[in-house]
Design a protein around this motif. Structure first.
Motif, PDB file in Angstrom:
ATOM      1  N   ILE A  14       0.844  -1.198   0.000  1.00 35.99           N
ATOM      2  CA  ILE A  14       0.000   0.000   0.000  1.00 35.99           C
ATOM      3  C   ILE A  14       0.878   1.246   0.000  1.00 35.99           C
ATOM      4  CG2 ILE A  14      -1.918   1.193   1.111  1.00 35.99           C
ATOM      5  CD1 ILE A  14      -2.587  -1.671   0.330  1.00 35.99           C
ATOM      6  N   LEU A  15       0.554   2.178  -0.903  1.00 37.73           N
ATOM      7  CA  LEU A  15       1.195   3.497  -0.876  1.00 37.73           C
ATOM      8  C   LEU A  15       0.238   4.457  -0.156  1.00 37.73           C
ATOM      9  CD1 LEU A  15       3.390   5.543  -1.778  1.00 37.73           C
ATOM     10  CD2 LEU A  15       2.022   5.900  -3.853  1.00 37.73           C
ATOM     11  N   VAL A  16       0.713   5.093   0.909  1.00 34.70           N
ATOM     12  CA  VAL A  16      -0.099   6.031   1.676  1.00 34.70           C
ATOM     13  C   VAL A  16       0.208   7.450   1.192  1.00 34.70           C
ATOM     14  CG1 VAL A  16      -0.609   6.961   3.973  1.00 34.70           C
ATOM     15  CG2 VAL A  16      -0.106   4.509   3.673  1.00 34.70           C
ATOM     16  N   VAL A  17      -0.841   8.190   0.824  1.00 36.62           N
ATOM     17  CA  VAL A  17      -0.671   9.580   0.366  1.00 36.62           C
ATOM     18  C   VAL A  17      -1.453  10.470   1.337  1.00 36.62           C
ATOM     19  CG1 VAL A  17      -0.894  11.178  -1.561  1.00 36.62           C
ATOM     20  CG2 VAL A  17      -0.549   8.726  -2.000  1.00 36.62           C
ATOM     21  N   GLU A  18      -0.736  11.156   2.208  1.00 39.94           N
ATOM     22  CA  GLU A  18      -1.342  11.956   3.291  1.00 39.94           C
ATOM     23  C   GLU A  18      -0.380  13.073   3.654  1.00 39.94           C
ATOM     24  OE1 GLU A  18      -3.351  13.781   5.684  1.00 39.94           O
ATOM     25  OE2 GLU A  18      -4.389  11.882   5.258  1.00 39.94           O
ATOM     26  N   ASP A  19      -0.868  14.344   3.632  1.00 42.71           N
ATOM     27  CA  ASP A  19       0.030  15.467   3.903  1.00 42.71           C
ATOM     28  C   ASP A  19       0.144  15.800   5.383  1.00 42.71           C
ATOM     29  OD1 ASP A  19      -2.504  16.444   4.171  1.00 42.71           O
ATOM     30  OD2 ASP A  19      -2.169  18.296   3.034  1.00 42.71           O
ATOM     31  N   GLU A  20      -0.706  15.188   6.229  1.00 41.56           N
ATOM     32  CA  GLU A  20      -0.570  15.378   7.682  1.00 41.56           C
ATOM     33  C   GLU A  20       0.256  14.223   8.235  1.00 41.56           C
ATOM     34  OE1 GLU A  20      -4.144  16.142   9.815  1.00 41.56           O
ATOM     35  OE2 GLU A  20      -5.046  17.286   8.160  1.00 41.56           O
ATOM     36  N   ALA A  21       1.457  14.558   8.739  1.00 40.24           N
ATOM     37  CA  ALA A  21       2.410  13.531   9.146  1.00 40.24           C
ATOM     38  C   ALA A  21       1.848  12.630  10.235  1.00 40.24           C
ATOM     39  CB  ALA A  21       3.709  14.187   9.632  1.00 40.24           C
ATOM     40  N   VAL A  22       1.126  13.215  11.195  1.00 41.32           N
ATOM     41  CA  VAL A  22       0.594  12.406  12.294  1.00 41.32           C
ATOM     42  C   VAL A  22      -0.409  11.382  11.766  1.00 41.32           C
ATOM     43  CG1 VAL A  22      -0.736  12.470  14.440  1.00 41.32           C
ATOM     44  CG2 VAL A  22       0.974  14.238  13.992  1.00 41.32           C
ATOM     45  N   VAL A  23      -1.282  11.852  10.865  1.00 37.41           N
ATOM     46  CA  VAL A  23      -2.278  10.938  10.278  1.00 37.41           C
ATOM     47  C   VAL A  23      -1.581   9.868   9.451  1.00 37.41           C
ATOM     48  CG1 VAL A  23      -4.256  10.780   8.735  1.00 37.41           C
ATOM     49  CG2 VAL A  23      -4.033  12.734  10.290  1.00 37.41           C
ATOM     50  N   ALA A  24      -0.545  10.272   8.705  1.00 40.95           N
ATOM     51  CA  ALA A  24       0.179   9.307   7.869  1.00 40.95           C
ATOM     52  C   ALA A  24       0.810   8.215   8.726  1.00 40.95           C
ATOM     53  CB  ALA A  24       1.236  10.027   7.039  1.00 40.95           C
ATOM     54  N   ILE A  41       5.291   6.480   1.641  1.00 43.05           N
ATOM     55  CA  ILE A  41       4.381   7.552   2.079  1.00 43.05           C
ATOM     56  C   ILE A  41       4.699   8.794   1.254  1.00 43.05           C
ATOM     57  CG2 ILE A  41       3.689   9.050   3.978  1.00 43.05           C
ATOM     58  CD1 ILE A  41       4.299   6.798   5.903  1.00 43.05           C
ATOM     59  N   ALA A  42       3.646   9.435   0.726  1.00 43.88           N
ATOM     60  CA  ALA A  42       3.797  10.682  -0.024  1.00 43.88           C
ATOM     61  C   ALA A  42       2.902  11.731   0.599  1.00 43.88           C
ATOM     62  CB  ALA A  42       3.429  10.464  -1.491  1.00 43.88           C
ATOM     63  N   ASP A  43       3.332  13.019   0.505  1.00 41.77           N
ATOM     64  CA  ASP A  43       2.502  14.075   1.079  1.00 41.77           C
ATOM     65  C   ASP A  43       1.956  15.029   0.020  1.00 41.77           C
ATOM     66  OD1 ASP A  43       4.745  15.436   0.325  1.00 41.77           O
ATOM     67  OD2 ASP A  43       5.240  16.195   2.334  1.00 41.77           O
ATOM     68  N   SER A  44       2.168  14.725  -1.257  1.00 40.88           N
ATOM     69  CA  SER A  44       1.634  15.574  -2.327  1.00 40.88           C
ATOM     70  C   SER A  44       1.187  14.707  -3.495  1.00 40.88           C
ATOM     71  CB  SER A  44       2.691  16.588  -2.795  1.00 40.88           C
ATOM     72  OG  SER A  44       3.738  15.905  -3.482  1.00 40.88           O
ATOM     73  N   ILE A  60      -3.308   2.341  -3.656  1.00 43.76           N
ATOM     74  CA  ILE A  60      -2.957   3.669  -3.164  1.00 43.76           C
ATOM     75  C   ILE A  60      -4.079   4.129  -2.239  1.00 43.76           C
ATOM     76  CG2 ILE A  60      -2.482   6.075  -3.765  1.00 43.76           C
ATOM     77  CD1 ILE A  60      -2.080   3.483  -6.435  1.00 43.76           C
ATOM     78  N   LEU A  61      -3.725   4.457  -0.993  1.00 41.99           N
ATOM     79  CA  LEU A  61      -4.664   4.986  -0.012  1.00 41.99           C
ATOM     80  C   LEU A  61      -4.404   6.491   0.044  1.00 41.99           C
ATOM     81  CD1 LEU A  61      -6.852   4.146   2.015  1.00 41.99           C
ATOM     82  CD2 LEU A  61      -5.046   3.868   3.728  1.00 41.99           C
ATOM     83  N   MET A  62      -5.308   7.291  -0.545  1.00 45.89           N
ATOM     84  CA  MET A  62      -5.006   8.697  -0.826  1.00 45.89           C
ATOM     85  C   MET A  62      -6.019   9.663  -0.217  1.00 45.89           C
ATOM     86  SD  MET A  62      -4.422  10.605  -4.501  1.00 45.89           S
ATOM     87  CE  MET A  62      -3.317   9.328  -5.023  1.00 45.89           C
ATOM     88  N   ASP A  63      -5.470  10.699   0.462  1.00 50.86           N
ATOM     89  CA  ASP A  63      -6.297  11.805   0.940  1.00 50.86           C
ATOM     90  C   ASP A  63      -6.620  12.705  -0.256  1.00 50.86           C
ATOM     91  OD1 ASP A  63      -7.663  13.576   2.478  1.00 50.86           O
ATOM     92  OD2 ASP A  63      -5.950  14.173   3.732  1.00 50.86           O
ATOM     93  N   ILE A  64      -7.741  13.386  -0.195  1.00 49.16           N
ATOM     94  CA  ILE A  64      -8.114  14.271  -1.298  1.00 49.16           C
ATOM     95  C   ILE A  64      -7.402  15.613  -1.181  1.00 49.16           C
ATOM     96  CG2 ILE A  64     -10.019  15.577  -2.308  1.00 49.16           C
ATOM     97  CD1 ILE A  64     -11.841  13.227  -1.807  1.00 49.16           C
ATOM     98  N   ILE A  65      -7.345  16.166   0.035  1.00 47.56           N
ATOM     99  CA  ILE A  65      -6.686  17.464   0.250  1.00 47.56           C
ATOM    100  C   ILE A  65      -5.215  17.199   0.544  1.00 47.56           C
ATOM    101  CG2 ILE A  65      -6.662  19.600   1.573  1.00 47.56           C
ATOM    102  CD1 ILE A  65      -9.183  19.096  -0.122  1.00 47.56           C
ATOM    103  N   LEU A  66      -4.334  17.692  -0.363  1.00 45.96           N
ATOM    104  CA  LEU A  66      -2.899  17.443  -0.245  1.00 45.96           C
ATOM    105  C   LEU A  66      -2.120  18.736  -0.405  1.00 45.96           C
ATOM    106  CD1 LEU A  66      -2.644  14.278  -2.540  1.00 45.96           C
ATOM    107  CD2 LEU A  66      -2.603  14.310  -0.036  1.00 45.96           C
ATOM    108  N   ALA A  67      -0.896  18.682   0.058  1.00 46.04           N
ATOM    109  CA  ALA A  67       0.004  19.807  -0.159  1.00 46.04           C
ATOM    110  C   ALA A  67       0.390  19.846  -1.634  1.00 46.04           C
ATOM    111  CB  ALA A  67       1.248  19.652   0.716  1.00 46.04           C
ATOM    112  N   GLY A  68       0.742  21.031  -2.120  1.00 44.84           N
ATOM    113  CA  GLY A  68       1.153  21.149  -3.513  1.00 44.84           C
ATOM    114  C   GLY A  68      -0.001  21.547  -4.407  1.00 44.84           C
TER     115      GLY A  68
END
Length: 450
Positions: A14-24, A41-44, A60-68
């Motif tokens: 699984i690739l985790v895509v999350e811009d909040e480090a604690v949540v990631a 882990i990716a943040d953007s 890919i487990l991805m957040d919708i709101i990301l940095a970048g």
């Protein structure tokens, strides 16, 4: 993407895509406890696209709101286009506009924060299963498409309305029309064929395909319905192939066989004339024996090819007499023992002359055996009935009948009654009883004439 059919969560990366480090970090720990492997882990969105290309994760487990500049929806859309990798959205946003926009990216699941581990596992397992099934289906479709494109036979597929939905390259070539001009057209408008007879056990139908420009092509065709699970028709498939070359080859073969048969007939006639030139007193003897023997073979129920073999053997059964001196053949008195021995050799000489000719029947053996008798008193081998061909036994009776109905230099012809009496008295002892009975019926009931 890797094509794994494993049912264990440990196989899923699984690739985790999350811009909040604690949540990631929290998501990473949860995935590890559930038995998954965190590939990265990716943040953007930009980094997510890059890592998918490098790591080829299973999910890919991805957040919708990301940095970048690229958010999760944009990243998921690009990942789907480039890598066809499955994405599950993990977000706190559940408003209708966000869900509608996220749905356009084709996600495999949607998980709302906060969530329980069992919800996470369920969403991932469903997504992984769906991804595996889609990859299997896509692989099957690719294999089928390549197979159909490489198929040497033309193939047209229609839907339930009769409109063409698929055309393979071979069909384009045979029809002389591009696929773009065929797809969407009614089948009868693009495939016009006059059917003929079914081609034997294959069940393929012979037909003439009428192509644009007035070109007609002989084809073999098969038309089959496409049925759904309930047995209802959802379309039709037509498979056809050009048989022009095969038909030409078959005709050439038939012509060749006809020519060979003609050459064989002329060869046999030449041998017949050659032997009878040596003995003008028996001119026509072999033809008459041949005709009678063939009539007996037909009446006895022999196959057509076997009857033809008997006829041919009759035409050359005395070819060996070219070995006998002319003065013996024309001697106007009874032959002495030495002369009779020379005459008796003609069966064996005939065999030697004919044995190397590739007749489709045992002609040489019939010639060798036509003077053998049921009780072994014949010549040259003194063979009994079990060792002599039925065809040879037919020739023996025909030869006796014809010989006794023809004049010889040393005697007048005894005639028909005497010849019939001869085979009747020798029935079962000298001559085959079935052949004798058949011959008697042929002359006495059917009025056969030599």
């Amino acid at each position: 993407m890797p094509d794994t059919d494993s049912d264990t969560t440990s196989a899923a990366r699984i690739l985790v895509v999350e811009d909040e480090a604690v949540v990631a970090i929290d998501v990473r720990h949860r995935l590890t406890r559930l038995g998954y492997t965190v590939a990265g882990i990716a943040d953007s969105g930009e980094e997510a696209v890059r890592l998918v290309g490098e790591l080829a994760p299973d999910m890919i487990l991805m957040d919708i709101i990301l940095a970048g500049k690229m958010d999760g929806v944009d990243a998921a859309t690009l990942i789907r286009e480039r890598y066809a990798a499955p994405v599950v959205f993990l977000t706190a946003h559940s408003d209708r506009a966000t869900l509608r926009r996220a749905g356009a990216a084709g996600p495999y699941g949607y998980l709302i924060k906060p969530f329980e581990e069992r919800e996470l596992q369920s969403a991932l397992e469903i997504a992984l299963y769906k991804s595996r099934m889609e990859r299997k289906l896509a692989k099957t479709e690719r294999l089928t498409a390549i197979t159909l494109k490489c198929l040497g036979e033309g193939l047209l597929t229609t839907d339930e309305t009769g409109q063409v939905v698929f055309v393979n390259p071979a069909a384009e070539t045979l029809l002389g029309v591009a696929a773009a001009a065929i797809v969407g057209q009614p089948l009868e408008a693009v495939y016009r064929a006059t059917p003929g007879e079914a081609d034997g056990p294959t069940g393929r139908e012979q037909a003439v395909l009428h192509c644009p420009g007035g070109r007609d092509v002989p084809v073999e065709q098969t038309t089959s319905p496409i049925l759904d699970a309930q047995g209802g028709s959802i379309g039709t498939v037509v498979v056809f192939r050009d048989v022009s070359q095969r038909l030409m080859a078959e005709q050439a073969l038939r012509d060749s066989v006809a020519n060979l048969r003609c050459a064989l007939a002329e060869t046999v006639n030449a041998l017949t004339v050659t032997s009878e030139k040596r003995d003008p007193f028996t001119a026509g003897h072999q033809q008459r024996v041949s005709h009678l023997a063939a009539a007996l073979a037909v009446r006895l129920g022999l196959p057509e090819e076997a009857c033809e073999g008997v006829r041919v053997a009759g035409l050359v059964h005395d070819i060996g007499k070219i070995h006998v001196p002319a003065e013996i053949l024309a001697k106007p008195e009874a032959l002495n023992a030495m002369e009779m021995g020379i005459v008796h050799d003609h069966s064996a000489v005939g065999y030697e002359i004919l044995k190397s000719i590739p007749f489709p029947w045992p002609v040489a053996r019939m010639v060798l055996e036509h003077h053998e008798r049921m009780d072994g008193s014949g010549y040259p081998g003194h063979l009994g009935a079990d060792a002599v061909l039925l065809a040879s036994r037919i020739l023996a009776v025909a030869d006796v009948i014809e010989a006794m109905n023809s004049h010889r230099p040393y005697r007048a012809a005894p005639g028909r009654e005497a010849s019939l009496a001869e085979i009747r008295s020798g029935r079962g002892r000298l001559y085959d009883p079935d052949v004798v009975d058949c011959c008697l019926e042929l002359f006495l009931r059917e009025g056969y004439q030599l």
